[in-house]
Design an enzyme around this catalytic site. Structure first.
Site, PDB file in Angstrom:
ATOM      1  N   ARG A  24     -21.331 -13.271  20.768  1.00 11.11           N
ATOM      2  CA  ARG A  24     -20.257 -12.976  19.801  1.00 11.11           C
ATOM      3  C   ARG A  24     -18.917 -13.430  20.376  1.00 11.11           C
ATOM      4  O   ARG A  24     -18.583 -13.107  21.517  1.00 11.11           O
ATOM      5  CB  ARG A  24     -20.232 -11.474  19.521  1.00 11.11           C
ATOM      6  CG  ARG A  24     -19.246 -11.031  18.459  1.00 11.11           C
ATOM      7  CD  ARG A  24     -19.261  -9.520  18.356  1.00 11.11           C
ATOM      8  NE  ARG A  24     -18.370  -9.023  17.315  1.00 11.11           N
ATOM      9  CZ  ARG A  24     -17.814  -7.799  17.328  1.00 11.11           C
ATOM     10  NH1 ARG A  24     -18.068  -6.953  18.327  1.00 11.11           N
ATOM     11  NH2 ARG A  24     -17.023  -7.414  16.344  1.00 11.11           N
ATOM     12  N   PHE A  29      -9.206 -12.587  20.202  1.00  9.21           N
ATOM     13  CA  PHE A  29      -9.634 -11.195  20.399  1.00  9.21           C
ATOM     14  C   PHE A  29     -10.474 -11.079  21.674  1.00  9.21           C
ATOM     15  O   PHE A  29      -9.964 -10.673  22.726  1.00  9.21           O
ATOM     16  CB  PHE A  29     -10.408 -10.708  19.174  1.00  9.21           C
ATOM     17  CG  PHE A  29     -10.877  -9.269  19.268  1.00  9.21           C
ATOM     18  CD1 PHE A  29     -10.186  -8.312  20.005  1.00  9.21           C
ATOM     19  CD2 PHE A  29     -12.032  -8.864  18.596  1.00  9.21           C
ATOM     20  CE1 PHE A  29     -10.625  -6.998  20.088  1.00  9.21           C
ATOM     21  CE2 PHE A  29     -12.477  -7.546  18.659  1.00  9.21           C
ATOM     22  CZ  PHE A  29     -11.777  -6.610  19.419  1.00  9.21           C
ATOM     23  N   GLN A  32     -18.127 -11.558  23.703  1.00  9.60           N
ATOM     24  CA  GLN A  32     -19.024 -10.469  24.110  1.00  9.60           C
ATOM     25  C   GLN A  32     -20.388 -11.000  24.551  1.00  9.60           C
ATOM     26  O   GLN A  32     -20.930 -11.942  23.980  1.00  9.60           O
ATOM     27  CB  GLN A  32     -19.215  -9.505  22.930  1.00  9.60           C
ATOM     28  CG  GLN A  32     -20.032  -8.276  23.227  1.00  9.60           C
ATOM     29  CD  GLN A  32     -20.028  -7.300  22.060  1.00  9.60           C
ATOM     30  OE1 GLN A  32     -19.078  -7.273  21.253  1.00  9.60           O
ATOM     31  NE2 GLN A  32     -21.073  -6.498  21.937  1.00  9.60           N
ATOM     32  N   ASN A  71     -19.433  -0.879  23.294  1.00  5.19           N
ATOM     33  CA  ASN A  71     -20.200   0.328  22.951  1.00  5.19           C
ATOM     34  C   ASN A  71     -20.269   0.499  21.437  1.00  5.19           C
ATOM     35  O   ASN A  71     -19.643  -0.261  20.681  1.00  5.19           O
ATOM     36  CB  ASN A  71     -19.592   1.569  23.621  1.00  5.19           C
ATOM     37  CG  ASN A  71     -18.148   1.821  23.187  1.00  5.19           C
ATOM     38  OD1 ASN A  71     -17.812   1.752  22.008  1.00  5.19           O
ATOM     39  ND2 ASN A  71     -17.286   2.121  24.163  1.00  5.19           N
ATOM     40  N   PHE A  82     -17.460  -7.213  27.335  1.00  6.03           N
ATOM     41  CA  PHE A  82     -16.675  -8.285  26.709  1.00  6.03           C
ATOM     42  C   PHE A  82     -15.509  -8.681  27.610  1.00  6.03           C
ATOM     43  O   PHE A  82     -15.115  -7.930  28.521  1.00  6.03           O
ATOM     44  CB  PHE A  82     -16.183  -7.884  25.312  1.00  6.03           C
ATOM     45  CG  PHE A  82     -15.277  -6.681  25.278  1.00  6.03           C
ATOM     46  CD1 PHE A  82     -13.896  -6.825  25.392  1.00  6.03           C
ATOM     47  CD2 PHE A  82     -15.798  -5.409  25.092  1.00  6.03           C
ATOM     48  CE1 PHE A  82     -13.053  -5.716  25.338  1.00  6.03           C
ATOM     49  CE2 PHE A  82     -14.965  -4.293  25.033  1.00  6.03           C
ATOM     50  CZ  PHE A  82     -13.595  -4.446  25.161  1.00  6.03           C
ATOM     51  N   LEU A  91      -7.766  -0.822  22.122  1.00  4.01           N
ATOM     52  CA  LEU A  91      -9.079  -0.426  22.651  1.00  4.01           C
ATOM     53  C   LEU A  91      -8.969   0.535  23.837  1.00  4.01           C
ATOM     54  O   LEU A  91      -9.995   1.029  24.318  1.00  4.01           O
ATOM     55  CB  LEU A  91      -9.869  -1.669  23.080  1.00  4.01           C
ATOM     56  CG  LEU A  91     -10.148  -2.715  21.988  1.00  4.01           C
ATOM     57  CD1 LEU A  91     -10.926  -3.879  22.578  1.00  4.01           C
ATOM     58  CD2 LEU A  91     -10.889  -2.090  20.818  1.00  4.01           C
ATOM     59  N   HIS A  95     -12.840   2.001  25.215  1.00  6.08           N
ATOM     60  CA  HIS A  95     -13.770   1.167  25.968  1.00  6.08           C
ATOM     61  C   HIS A  95     -13.383   1.205  27.448  1.00  6.08           C
ATOM     62  O   HIS A  95     -12.189   1.181  27.783  1.00  6.08           O
ATOM     63  CB  HIS A  95     -13.753  -0.274  25.458  1.00  6.08           C
ATOM     64  CG  HIS A  95     -14.259  -0.424  24.064  1.00  6.08           C
ATOM     65  ND1 HIS A  95     -15.568  -0.733  23.767  1.00  6.08           N
ATOM     66  CD2 HIS A  95     -13.615  -0.274  22.866  1.00  6.08           C
ATOM     67  CE1 HIS A  95     -15.721  -0.789  22.455  1.00  6.08           C
ATOM     68  NE2 HIS A  95     -14.547  -0.505  21.881  1.00  6.08           N
TER      69      HIS A  95
END
Length: 227
Positions: A24, A29, A32, A71, A82, A91, A95
């Site tokens: 991903r 951004f 991952q 997660n 990531f 975040l 995370h």
């Protein structure tokens, strides 16, 4: 952060997710990976279950190249992680941050340029083919603790040997005091046996003296006229 870092290092040691496919990627951004199946639906922790989030004020998603755990909600960390393309401070406290890239940011830029499909999956394969641990903080701590334990054990052993040697030396140098048999002058002279004492008392009672020569009366010498 301790659990996440330990998991990541252990995964590298045992090649858990290598080769690791980044499944991903979202431009501006993050990208991952960490799923051994490469689908984004797999992966587990080395403990076989989810592990808890660990947040600290100084560990935030600020800047490019931050490593953080992916997660599906609070305390659901498994194996996926990531790398940020930019600051993602929304975040923070959601995370677990466990690292930062210290080189190779130009590689991140090339990864970000790869086109993706409608599900954000890269159209070209982006894979981690190998990884090395240059410095293992856990091993450093273990080595330090082992060194300290060995020093302490040696100090205890040396101390016990010194105490044993001192005790032996003290025992050899100890003088035995003579036995006291009576009060006053001659107190160290042993008393005569009881039998000798009784014999002396009996001689005194009869008036005999074994050391005194026997006196012979003049009448017993006879007549010397024949000389």
């Amino acid at each position: 952060r301790v659990s996440a870092l330990f998991f990541f290092l252990t995964s590298v040691y045992y090649y858990y997710f290598l080769p690791a496919v980044f499944h991903r990627s979202i431009r501006h951004f993050m990208i991952q990976g960490g799923d051994p199946t490469g689908t984004g639906a797999g992966g587990d922790s080395i403990w076989g279950k989810c592990f808890a989030d660990e947040f600290k004020p100084n560990l935030v998603h600020k800047g490019r190249g931050i490593l953080s755990m992916a997660n599906s909600g609070p305390n659901t960390n498994k194996s996926q992680f990531f790398i940020t393309y930019r600051s993602c401070q929304h975040l923070d406290n959601k995370h677990t941050v466990f690292g930062r890239l210290v080189g190779g940011l130009e590689v991140i830029s090339e990864m970000e340029k790869v086109e993706t499909d409608a599900k954000d999956r890269p159209l070209e394969s982006i894979t981690i083919t190998g990884a090395s641990v240059f410095v293992d903080p856990y091993q450093e701590v273990d080595d330090k603790l082992k060194e300290e334990d060995e020093k302490e054990a040696k100090a205890v052993h040396d101390r016990e040997e010194d105490e044993a040697a001192a005790s032996t030396s003290k025992g050899k140098g100890k003088e035995i005091a003579p036995k006291v048999h009576r009060e006053g002058v001659g107190k160290y002279i042993p008393k005569p046996p009881a039998s000798a004492k009784r014999s002396g008392e009996e001689g005194a009672a009869t008036g005999s003296d074994p050391k005194r020569p026997k006196v012979v009366s003049a009448g017993s010498l006879g007549d010397f006229r024949s000389w």
